[in-house]
Design an enzyme around this catalytic site. Structure first.
Site, PDB file in Angstrom:
ATOM      1  N   ARG A  33      36.048  42.042  30.983  1.00 40.68           N
ATOM      2  CA  ARG A  33      36.873  43.265  31.274  1.00 40.68           C
ATOM      3  C   ARG A  33      37.080  43.609  32.609  1.00 40.68           C
ATOM      4  NH1 ARG A  33      35.645  47.450  26.071  1.00 40.68           N
ATOM      5  NH2 ARG A  33      36.716  46.073  24.541  1.00 40.68           N
ATOM      6  N   SER A  82      32.658  53.788  15.947  1.00 38.01           N
ATOM      7  CA  SER A  82      31.025  53.807  16.118  1.00 38.01           C
ATOM      8  C   SER A  82      30.690  54.763  14.771  1.00 38.01           C
ATOM      9  CB  SER A  82      30.460  54.493  17.174  1.00 38.01           C
ATOM     10  OG  SER A  82      31.059  53.780  18.389  1.00 38.01           O
ATOM     11  N   ARG A  91      28.822  36.350  23.019  1.00 40.10           N
ATOM     12  CA  ARG A  91      28.059  37.686  23.369  1.00 40.10           C
ATOM     13  C   ARG A  91      26.654  37.697  23.294  1.00 40.10           C
ATOM     14  NH1 ARG A  91      31.707  43.010  21.574  1.00 40.10           N
ATOM     15  NH2 ARG A  91      30.333  43.655  23.330  1.00 40.10           N
ATOM     16  N   ASP A 143      33.767  52.007  27.117  1.00 40.19           N
ATOM     17  CA  ASP A 143      34.900  51.370  26.475  1.00 40.19           C
ATOM     18  C   ASP A 143      36.386  51.612  26.916  1.00 40.19           C
ATOM     19  OD1 ASP A 143      33.291  50.012  24.820  1.00 40.19           O
ATOM     20  OD2 ASP A 143      33.272  51.563  22.977  1.00 40.19           O
ATOM     21  N   ARG A 174      41.374  46.347  23.567  1.00 39.46           N
ATOM     22  CA  ARG A 174      41.346  47.178  24.546  1.00 39.46           C
ATOM     23  C   ARG A 174      42.163  46.938  25.920  1.00 39.46           C
ATOM     24  NH1 ARG A 174      38.861  51.383  22.005  1.00 39.46           N
ATOM     25  NH2 ARG A 174      36.780  50.599  21.101  1.00 39.46           N
TER      26      ARG A 174
END
Ligand code: S3P
Length: 733
Positions: free
Chosen positions: A645, A320, A420, A614, A686
């Site tokens: 996720r 970030s 997205r 996250d 991730r």
């Protein structure tokens, strides 16, 4: 589809057509034709069951055929037309597979006067460096491009039938005109073949040939694979398409001259720019077309069960903050130096976008960058779409910044990013007067019409706790009349606000409301980006679940809006110490010491969700190792991250034998043991890293597919994880 297909030339391509057509049941009979000297090959074709029969007499071979496929090298097509002319049947369809189409059309004109209306020129863009029927396979054309190049008088029914035929063989069919085809193929196929042949020709003639080839590694093999192709075929193709190829060779010479000059003048910056541009351009077309070209390597992680994490490590820079350092450094007056920048695809996408808007940025070299700021109004119109890869942060923050510029722009991304939600930013931006078009679904590409001087501040109460939305509006607010305020329903990461202050730009924080105006400018500063707690999280969980672990993670950013993962793990019983806390460039930093400790299941407090947004994929792994039940609620945002996720983790954990039930806004996991198995990351970095960490407590090996995107945030993950004690190997295919 056909009664009798006659294949003229049963080699790699002809044989593969026959095999696939047979497998798909597209013809009652398939026969082959060849010359006397090809009889051996034809016999093999028959023995292998590729064709039903073969003939050495063309009249016999085409007798009763309703489809004739000419699959000989391009140079012999004209002589085949000559042989076929007296046997030509109006009720059959003829097609060829030549790699150049202008030469085939010209040959047909010479032989027939006009190109017969039942000849459908086609080119399957598929092949292999081997030749002959023994190299033929059923799936050579599966998901491969095929181009049909009809001429003015070609019968539409014939085109349709050949198109249908190739689609049944699995090809992705396009129709284009002959010259266009030849130009495209000269650039993408013929020139690369010439380069591969030329390089090996040059190196092979060097005296030290035996020595240098001994040291040749993967790069040489990849680059020169096509120099093993059939020289006869390639000399013919190149000769047939030389008019298109020669100008490209000229251009390439110019490019090589340029690179030579850059080396001679030690202009490593330009060299880097050239290589970076090329790398990104390649990535761009891979992302756009990877469904069929599939040139990107697919990476699989294989993790052996067990092990423990020990030692000391510094994980890469915060993602970030890295994004924001480029954005604000570019808009500043003066030169900004950045240390600890994350050299991973997402942050590099932002970097490239600003280079594309005329900002000079040196580096990154070992995480160091020098940004020559252009000031708040100094960005230039990009000449192309800004391609942002997988990076949601780049797209959402840039949409705000670009809405108020004096130029238009288009933001694009890979498949995941293009799916997205973007309305969360475009709607409030529209309320400020921005003009941004999305797809009907509210997704990228974003077409932004710059409305310099026409934005007006709003007072926006965010319906979701999103730092990306907040940051987007603050960046737009820097170009809006009046005050732009954002109120958040729960605290989210505040790096934008902190960094703006670091650049001396006024931002006002009152409780959960942050405000900005266009009054102010950014003064260049030095930025020291700490390690990313989101990357550290994999090892915090790994060391917490693997008995015997003892790990020190150094210089980690511990901004209070990011440490939900530490709080949640501690609630589960983890042993994590936060040591040596200090402030670096306005951000809190610490060393994290983590030692194995038995975990227990908990109900995760909802206020911690945005602070660990996250880290849930790897926290689910922690939950799978904890005693009892862990329940996550209020986390529906996880469904619109790089993957869904919630679903992807629930599916993977179930494959590994864990009782994980997805809910609309979270997950319920009964801790116990983790088994082995094969899981898919769905291109989500991730997820790939979380399942790798699960290996520490698994009782059998875990294979994780689709791990390329680990490079978006943590390219060093596999090496670092191995060094700290995870038994991970990486396979590239
Ligand atoms: C980010 C904010 C978060 C986070 C993302 C990075 C940022 O997204 O998930 O990885 O840098 O602002 P949301 O703000 O949409 O939750």
């Amino acid at each position: 589809m056909f009664n009798r297909i006659c294949i003229i030339g049963v080699g790699l391509i002809g044989g593969s057509i026959a095999r696939a057509a047979r497998q798909q049941g597209l013809s009652n009979t398939i026969v082959g034709y060849g010359r006397q000297q090809d009889e051996q090959n034809l016999q093999t074709a028959k023995q292998l069951g590729v064709i039903d029969d073969y003939m050495l007499d063309l009249a016999e071979a085409v007798q009763g055929a309703d489809c004739v496929v000419i699959a000989t090298p391009v140079a012999s097509i004209e002589s085949i037309f000559v042989l076929l002319k007296p046997l030509w049947s109006d009720s059959a369809i003829y097609t060829d597979v030549g790699s150049t189409k202008g030469s085939v059309i010209a040959a047909a004109e010479r032989v027939f006067g006009v190109v017969p209306d039942n000849l459908v020129p086609a080119h399957p863009i598929a092949g292999a460096e081997q030749s002959g029927v023994t190299a033929s396979v059923n799936d050579l054309f599966l998901n491969k491009r095929l181009i049909i190049t009809p001429v003015g008088n070609t019968k539409p029914e014939a085109v349709q039938k050949i198109q249908g035929f190739w689609e049944r063989l699995g090809s992705l069919v396009s129709v284009m005109d002959v010259q266009h085809h030849d130009g495209v193929l000269a650039a993408t196929s013929h020139l690369p073949h010439i380069l591969a042949f030329a390089l090996v020709d040059m190196l092979g003639h060097k005296d030290e040939q035996s020595e240098i080839f001994q040291y040749a590694a993967g790069g040489f093999k990849d680059f020169t694979r096509i120099a093993s192709s059939d020289p006869t075929m390639w000399k013919d193709i190149c000769a047939a398409n030389k008019d298109e190829i020669i100008p490209l060779i000229e251009q390439l010479k110019g490019e090589l001259d340029k690179i030579q000059r850059l080396l001679e003048t030690n202009d490593t910056r330009q060299l880097f720019e050239t290589f970076t541009y090329a790398r990104n351009a390649r990535q761009r077309f891979l992302d756009q077309f990877d469904n069929n070209i599939n040139m990107s390597k697919s990476i699989t992680f294989q993790v052996q069960p067990g092990g423990k994490l020990q030692g000391e490590a510094r994980v890469p820079g915060d993602k970030s903050m890295s994004h924001r350092s480029i954005m604000l450094g570019s808009l500043a007056e003066g030169v900004t130096h950045v240390k600890g920048f994350l050299e991973a695809e997402d942050a590099l996408a932002t970097l490239q976008a600003f280079r594309d808007m005329g900002v000079e940025i040196e580096g990154p070299v070992n995480g160091e960058l020098t940004i020559h700021g252009v000031g708040k109004h100094g960005l230039k119109a990009p000449t192309n779409d800004l391609y942002l890869g997988n990076s949601g942060t780049s797209m959402r923050l840039l949409s705000g910044l670009l809405a108020g510029q004096a130029f238009n722009s288009v933001l694009t991304g890979d498949k995941s990013l293009s799916g997205r939600p973007m309305k969360r930013v475009t709607e409030p931006l529209a309320a400020m007067g921005a003009d941004i078009k999305t797809t009907e679904k509210g997704t990228a590409p974003l077409h932004i019409t710059g409305r310099a001087g026409q934005l007006t501040g709003i007072d926006y109460a965010m319906p979701i706790a999103s730092a990306q939305v907040k940051s987007c509006l603050l960046l737009a607010g820097m170009y809006a009349q009046g005050v732009t305020s954002v109120t958040e329903p729960a605290p989210t990461r505040d790096h934008t606000e902190r960094m703006l202050s670091g650049f001396n730009y006024p931002v006002k924080q009152e409780g959960n409301k942050v405000s900005i105006t266009a009054e102010g400018s950014l003064t260049a500063t030095d930025i020291d980006v700490p390690s990313d707690i989101s990357s550290a999280a994999f090892f915090l969980v790994g060391a917490s679940i693997a008995p015997g672990s003892d790990l020190l993670l150094k210089h980690v950013g511990v901004n209070p809006t990011r440490i939900g993962v530490i709080d949640i793990l501690r609630l589960m019983g983890a042993n994590i110490e936060v040591l040596n806390e200090r402030t670096v460039g306005g951000e809190p930093v610490a060393d994290l010491h983590v030692v194995y400790s038995a975990l227990k299941g908990i109900d995760i407090p909802e206020h911690l969700v945005p602070l660990a947004i996250d880290e849930f994929p790897v926290l689910f792994v922690a939950a799978a190792c904890a005693e009892g039940q862990t329940r996550l609620t209020g986390a529906e945002e996880l469904r619109v991250k790089e993957s869904d996720r919630i679903q992807v983790m629930a599916d993977g954990l179930q494959i590994l034998g864990v009782d994980a039930q997805s809910t609309e806004d979270g997950m319920i996991i009964q801790g116990g043991s983790i088994g082995g198995g094969e899981v898919i990351s769905h291109g989500d970095h991730r997820i790939a890293m979380s399942f790798s960490i699960a290996g520490l407590r698994a009782n059998a090996p875990i294979t994780i597919y689709d791990c390329e995107n680990v490079n978006t945030s943590f390219p060093e993950f596999r090496d670092l994880a191995k060094r700290l004690g995870l038994d991970l190997v990486c396979r590239e295919a």
